[in-house]
Each structure stands twice: as C-alpha cells, then as structure tokens.
Design an enzyme around this catalytic site. Structure first.
Site, mmCIF file in Angstrom:
data_model
loop_
_atom_site.group_PDB
_atom_site.id
_atom_site.type_symbol
_atom_site.label_atom_id
_atom_site.label_comp_id
_atom_site.label_asym_id
_atom_site.label_seq_id
_atom_site.Cartn_x
_atom_site.Cartn_y
_atom_site.Cartn_z
ATOM 1 N N SER A 164 -13.388 -6.113 -44.890
ATOM 2 C CA SER A 164 -12.326 -5.361 -45.537
ATOM 3 C C SER A 164 -12.846 -3.980 -45.895
ATOM 4 O O SER A 164 -14.034 -3.809 -46.189
ATOM 5 C CB SER A 164 -11.863 -6.080 -46.809
ATOM 6 O OG SER A 164 -11.099 -5.225 -47.632
ATOM 7 N N ARG A 201 21.542 -5.837 -5.305
ATOM 8 C CA ARG A 201 20.409 -5.208 -6.000
ATOM 9 C C ARG A 201 20.940 -4.558 -7.268
ATOM 10 O O ARG A 201 22.035 -4.023 -7.284
ATOM 11 C CB ARG A 201 19.696 -4.193 -5.097
ATOM 12 C CG ARG A 201 18.945 -4.876 -3.940
ATOM 13 C CD ARG A 201 18.412 -3.877 -2.932
ATOM 14 N NE ARG A 201 17.450 -2.997 -3.562
ATOM 15 C CZ ARG A 201 17.205 -1.756 -3.131
ATOM 16 N NH1 ARG A 201 17.877 -1.262 -2.103
ATOM 17 N NH2 ARG A 201 16.312 -1.018 -3.726
#
Length: 452
Positions: A278, A317
């Site tokens: 930390s 498509r």
C-alpha cells in the site's frame, strides 16, 4: 490499452498476436494462401502465385506505410481495402503480371475474417496451454491438501466442514470442462471465410468450392459448407467459451481473496518484492492477482454483450455488427490469457495456513457441528425432535457463550444415546465431510481420462 494498464491485465504473447503489426502479417498470410489455392485449381497462373508467395513474406509489413493505412482505413471503413492496395503495389514493383492476381475474387471481409480466425487459433493455442497448466497445478494442490480440514461457507457464513483439497478439486473439475469446451469447438469455429461480395463466389465461376477447399488446406483450417459473412456464431462461440473461462477464474479469485482477508487469514498470494503493498499502509498484503482476475471477470461480460448484439446482422453482409468485433474480441482474448497467467502464479505459489483454518473452524465453539449432532440423534429421536433439541442447545451456547459440545453433553436424551467418547467423535470436523474424498479421487481419475 496503455502499456501501464496492459501489464496488469493482459499477457504479452496474446497481446502481440492482436497487435497492428501481427494483423497485417496474418492478412498477408491469407492473401498468399488465397493465391496458392487458386493456382492449385487453375484459377490463376502458378507463376503468379509463386511470385506473390516470394514477395509477400512477413517482412513485407515493414514496407507498408502505416500512417497511410490509418488514414485510408478511416475513409474506406476497414483496413483490408487500403492494405490490398499497398500490397498490390509492392508486388507490382517486382512482378507486374503477378500483381494482377493479388486478392483475386475475394472481398475485404474474407481477408479480415480469415486473418481473425488465424489470430484466434494461435491465441487459443496459448490459452489452452495456460489452462492446461492451471488444471495440472490445481490438481496437484488438491492432492496435497485433500485432508486439510477447513470450514465450508454458504451465503458468506460458516456452514459445515470441508477440506481445502475439495475446494481445489472443484476448481480443477471446472478447468477440465473448459479444456473440453475448447477442444470440442475448434473444428467448428476455426474455419476459413471466402465468399466474395455476397457469399456466392461468382467471380470464381465454377471453381468456387474447389478454391474454398484448397484455401482451407493451405491454412490448415476447416472448410465451411457455406460462407458465413452475416452469421457470427463462430466468433461469438469462441468468445463465449473464453468468457466462461474468465468467469470460472473469477470465482476462484473471489474465493482466494476472501480467504486472504485479515480476519480469515487462511491463504496468501505469493510474496514478492513490493507485491501487494500500500502507498500509505506498510502492513498491507493486498490480493493484487485477484484484483486483476476479478477486473477481467467484470469486463468480459460487457464485451460479450456487444458481440451478442452484433449477431443481428442485415442480409448478406452487415453494417456495424461485424465491425464491433474488431474492438471486443481481441480484448476478450487478452483478458482471458492475462487472467490465466495470474491465476497460475497464485496457484503455484500460494501460502496456505492450516493454523488459521483450524482457528476458524473452532471460532463458533462447536456450532458448525450442529447438523452432525442432529443427524446422529435423528435415527434415535426422530429428525424433527433432534432438530429442536439441537437448535435450543445452539441458542443457549450463543447466549451463555459456551461450547456446544458441553451443552449437548448435559442433555439427558443425548447422554442416554452417546458416551462422551462418541460425542467427541461426532464433534470432530473430519468425521463429517461426507464423500469429499471420493469426489477428489473422481476428479483425479478424470484428469487422466479414467472417467467421463
């Protein structure tokens, strides 16, 4: 993704497979395979295919103008159109006749889809190997810890005794299923794409089917029975299996991170210089690998949503749905591989605390053995009577802050049925773990193919 964040969530090899440079190399491989396939069935001259193969090596990517590709792609709507123009120009500089046959009869999506499948195949090989390593590692840990008693938890509350080996065996079992999923889907999803403008391959005359077969052989991919421009289930199936893997890894990470909580302390991720620290609290040992895996498990479902939405395409498509895959699919692969890498690291080097597991078993002063007592009494007193008797004893144990065994031992109905030694055995956690050892054996047998 930025390099800083990529180091937290991705895996280098898979990230490279989906890099811009690698995509261009894969597209080049596809164009060469297409030319060779067409030459093999007489659609284009053999000399042209040989020339295209000679010129279009992986090094040809260094001759491409990346900035021009970026600018042209923005205008064209995909990278393949600009890529084919530059590739053709490079071939033309060496062999003008051969350049006439570059990208013969194909459409942009054919090249991009097939290149994508090649990327997926190579990335899947890495992921399959990683998953296999995770599987073998967790199997070994399950064997090592098969007799290590710990508390099982439901709804985040202490429930009944299990063994740590059983928890690990369950993880191994799901890895085995995920490996099976990968193996089963490969022949189905690793398929070439070649259909031309609307999937008919009209530009190849009566040679279309022969070219598709030859094309698939060139790339060692499956030949589809028909084109799949607008049917995206292959892509989505691959991503879905990866999402399952990431979700399963996320479950493991959730478990081990909860077991790392200060108050629990049953596990620790591997130690390392600066790992889990930390910026303000020197005492912290954060579950950093779990954070990465859980982030992937949170991110992948969101990416999957875009792929599922993109399946609803228009006609032959599509507009937009196909293009969304270019953003989501590579990240799913990268997150899956990254999560596997970090999970393996934890499984390989995790620090187990049998002492804390024992402490947590005992912290309720015997309450977790209440079901065992009830089930021992039930054949003699009836299940409902036994339940009421033990429930009342549990309430008293909590109120009086006494061990449940002491209170149970004072009940006349119990003393008539069990000796003190028998009661000690009933309250022994190892005596109430059911068929856990048989389950672990079954998982170990399944790993070597001795069971389904």
């Amino acid at each position: 993704m930025s390099r800083l964040y990529a180091s937290l969530f991705y895996q280098k090899q898979v990230t490279e497979i989906f890099s811009d440079r690698s995509l261009l190399i894969y597209m080049t491989v596809v164009e060469v395979a297409l030319a060779k396939a067409q030459a093999s069935v007489g659609v284009i001259p053999q000399e042209a295919a040989q020339s295209i193969e000679t010129i279009c090596t992986a090094q040809i990517v260094e001759q491409l103008d990346m900035e021009a590709l970026v600018m042209a792609s923005e205008q064209a709507g995909n990278i393949a159109i600009a890529f084919v123009k530059q590739l053709t120009a490079i071939v033309k500089a060496s062999d003008e006749k051969a350049s006439r046959y570059v990208h013969w009869g194909a459409t942009s999506q054919d090249i991009l889809d097939t290149a994508c499948i090649l990327q997926c195949r190579d990335a899947l090989d890495i992921i399959e190997a990683q998953l296999g390593n995770v599987h073998q590692t967790v199997l070994a840990q399950a064997q090592t810890h098969r007799n290590l008693i710990m508390i099982g938890r439901t709804w985040l509350q202490q429930a009944l005794p299990i063994t740590f080996g059983h928890k690990l065996a369950r993880w191994a079992s799901v890895c085995k299923r995920d490996l099976a999923r990968i193996g089963q889907m490969k022949p189905r999803v690793l398929s070439v794409q070649l259909g031309g403008a609307v999937g008919s391959l009209a530009s190849l005359g009566n040679h279309g089917s022969a070219v598709v077969s030859a094309f698939s052989r060139q790339l060692n991919l499956t030949a589809p029975v028909c084109t799949w421009h607008g049917e995206r289930d292959r892509i989505v199936e691959m991503a879905s299996v990866l999402a399952l893997i990431v979700g399963n890894l996320g479950k493991m990470a959730r478990d081990w991170s909860l077991m790392m909580q200060t108050e629990i302390g049953e596990l620790q991720e591997p130690a390392g210089n600066g790992r889990g620290g930390s910026s303000t609290m020197p005492h912290k040992r954060n579950p950093v690998a779990a954070a990465s895996v859980l982030a992937a498990a949170s991110r992948v479902p969101v990416l999957m949503a875009s792929l599922y939405q993109g399946m609803v395409q228009e006609h032959e498509r599509s507009l937009g749905g196909w293009q969304a895959e270019w953003l989501s699919l590579p990240e799913i692969f990268q997150l899956c591989s990254g999560a596997l890498e970090r999970t393996l690291n934890v499984l390989d080097g995790m620090r187990v605390s049998p002492e804390m597991m024992q402490r947590n078993l005992e912290c309720t002063h015997g309450l977790v053995m209440a079901e065992a007592v009830m089930m021992a009494l039930a054949p003699k007193l009836g299940r409902l009577n036994a339940h009421h008797l033990v429930e009342d004893a549990c309430k008293r144990a909590i109120k009086e802050q006494r061990h449940l065994k002491a209170l149970i031992g004072e009940i006349e109905e119990v003393r008539q049925q069990f000796t003190a030694t028998q009661l000690d055995d009933i309250f022994r956690p190892a005596s109430y773990i059911g068929n856990i050892q048989e389950q672990i054996d079954a998982v170990l047998r399944q790993a070597v193919g001795a069971a389904d």
